[in-house]
Design an enzyme around this catalytic site. Sequence first.
Site, short mmCIF file in Angstrom:
data_model
loop_
_atom_site.label_atom_id
_atom_site.label_comp_id
_atom_site.label_asym_id
_atom_site.label_seq_id
_atom_site.Cartn_x
_atom_site.Cartn_y
_atom_site.Cartn_z
CB VAL A 87 -0.94 0.04 1.23
CG1 VAL A 87 -1.84 1.27 1.16
CG2 VAL A 87 -1.76 -1.22 1.32
CB ILE A 115 3.41 6.51 2.38
CG1 ILE A 115 3.53 7.43 1.17
CG2 ILE A 115 2.87 7.26 3.58
CD1 ILE A 115 2.21 8.07 0.76
CE LYS A 169 -1.56 0.43 -4.61
NZ LYS A 169 -1.28 1.53 -5.56
N GLY A 171 7.12 3.18 -7.61
CA GLY A 171 8.45 3.45 -8.12
C GLY A 171 9.45 2.47 -7.56
#
Lengths: 413, 413
Positions: A131, A135, A204, A301
Amino acid sequence: MTAIHVALLGYGTVGKGVYRTIEKHQERLKTILGKEVKIVAILVKELEKHQWVNNEVLFTDNYTDIINLPKLDVVIDAIVGVEPGFSYLRQAINRGCHVITANKEMFAHHGTELLSLAKEKNVSLGFEATVAGGIPIIQTLKKLLNANKVDKVEGILNGTSNFILTKMREENLSFEDALKLAQEYGYAEADPANDIEGVDAFYKAVILSEVIFGEQPEWEQTITQGIGTLTLQQIKLFESLGLRFKHVASLQKSNTEIQCTVRPVLVTNSHPLYQVEEVQNAINIEADIVGNISLQGPGAGMFPTASAIVEDLIHIGDKQLASSPEDSLFFEKETKENIWALHGEIDNLLLSDDIRISKEIHPQVVLVETTVERIINLKTSHEICCFEVLGNIEEDKVLHGELIKEENINHSY
Amino acid sequence: MTAIHVALLGYGTVGKGVYRTIEKHQERLKTILGKEVKIVAILVKELEKHQWVNNEVLFTDNYTDIINLPKLDVVIDAIVGVEPGFSYLRQAINRGCHVITANKEMFAHHGTELLSLAKEKNVSLGFEATVAGGIPIIQTLKKLLNANKVDKVEGILNGTSNFILTKMREENLSFEDALKLAQEYGYAEADPANDIEGVDAFYKAVILSEVIFGEQPEWEQTITQGIGTLTLQQIKLFESLGLRFKHVASLQKSNTEIQCTVRPVLVTNSHPLYQVEEVQNAINIEADIVGNISLQGPGAGMFPTASAIVEDLIHIGDKQLASSPEDSLFFEKETKENIWALHGEIDNLLLSDDIRISKEIHPQVVLVETTVERIINLKTSHEICCFEVLGNIEEDKVLHGELIKEENINHSY
């Protein structure tokens, strides 16, 4: 010194990111974990599509070769799709390996089952990377949930759809052209349906729901609305009214039912999601005691995802935080140009060699570029105030000007 | 069932918040910790200033009474100033109590010493509440530091100075008038120097520096610039150029030196700190593998700070996350009015009883208010698109309109 033996499933963007991160930061990992992290095998789908030169690593398209390795501690899942990922991880857990996954589709479908199997076999299962990439949302939620009940979560969980909405609004592109741009940048898959229809964000949200509420929303009850029907005209109209479209996944528990939606909503400029642009992800958490917390960062990424995976790897290592990292672990710093705004009598403005005027943006304000980190220390005319500027100055605003010699500086400040 | 015996030092805003949170959420704490949390004593400065009716709690102005209690497990420090807080906590740790502090000034001065004493005595020392109140910044940093080197941190760490800057810009107030307003709201102390000069933010930066770099910046090398010299004219000028002043604390390590500054800077609207307004706090973390992460939330206040303290308390309890909170622990949900924007042929707009038109903001856009959570499910004309609006619609934009009956709804959607 013993080593931690790691197998990597998949060698696409995420897999390569993990491989390079572990290779590059060997020393740091050794310091934190007290052991070397050794990638002993990599699983790929089609051997002939890859060039491989490191003979110490088993490079194979056959999972049986990997699961039967004599030494294997951790399996990292960087492939996509429910299968074969689920079967592979089940085998790995059954063998007693710790597992870490970045595979959200698989984990949304089979996370509960894998977590309970992992508990039974007394191994760790890390899924921070499933997820919002880099972060640390899973850990933050767990921390908040220690004291708080989380009432609601709202987030931009898919970078591709957010990129498309941003480009449509900023560059007056049709949905189709913005999608094409996302594909050119490598953000969108050849088949972008999962991103733009909200399916990826839904997976997610399902994983977040398990963490927050201990259960999943009803898949059939979830409303998933894509962004493909939004027109440029709608986006510009609402922009003129001060509102931006964002593709938001939302989770909320009312009574016993968990409501989950993924859909385009409008946000005002006071809302934390308003300025989340391009491929950024962000999540707002509404918790009962603490109030609202927002997190923002790179949602996908190569390296952000790798970072989440390596964090999980270290967590498995079960070591405390290295609160005093050694200097030897630090990398070289790049010298960065900073932008400063100087305010005052521009006519009197006299700068040293290492400060370059980039643009006069107002009769009393000039922007300068400098590698000097503390322009505040410079002697300037007492009529000039200096403020550092954070954030991006749009390209067209930054013009490279001429140098002005220091000898003319007024030293009265 | 045994209990956890807690003494609370200080009964101001933070102390009261902790007391009320623990009392109100007894059941939840018992479920998570397996033990009752019992506040057995409260220390106040002047007994006569408080009314106290709970006879089961020792209410005293003498710390000796507290430290000599036969049963005492945890001491929570909710007082301000280096002393007597430091001496009190040292005594508590020496006695073998776990301690939790929200006292940033004390912790910036003596955190290292207390942490090493706590390690020696094998007790926990929680300090999440010292920085940015309810934002779990300490834990997030520890998590990121597992895999990343943090290069730089920038944050709005003082709500009062951010409130003043916001009000100056939004309401065209002089610094003095905005400060007066902050005092009326109870945000600023009678002596606001620590907030507006950046001293409070500096203490928080020192604590972050310990977590990130394992050491403090040189106090004498730190540049602390207050916001008292910014003029309304400057703030409005830069606003017209698209820039906002924010009072930013920054930490960065270059070579071996830690640079710390607290000063007003300008931020562009693409920067995550741009929309951090009023008393909100926010922190941007630049980490080498993951990239940039931002956190935003309430930086102070009774319950956000109490939440951080209770999180630390549960951490001491050393229990795993209760990942499946029982429904009985959930509070009643308030029914909330949601704002939706309806776009299309307004003439055809026909709504049900529970949806109220609040304002037509464009010939083709009307805002409605409703307690219905999923307007998306309503049958509306196929020419009307419905989007929920997140964030605050300014007060003056929301007018309460008349109701339109459902019987006239066009069901062709």
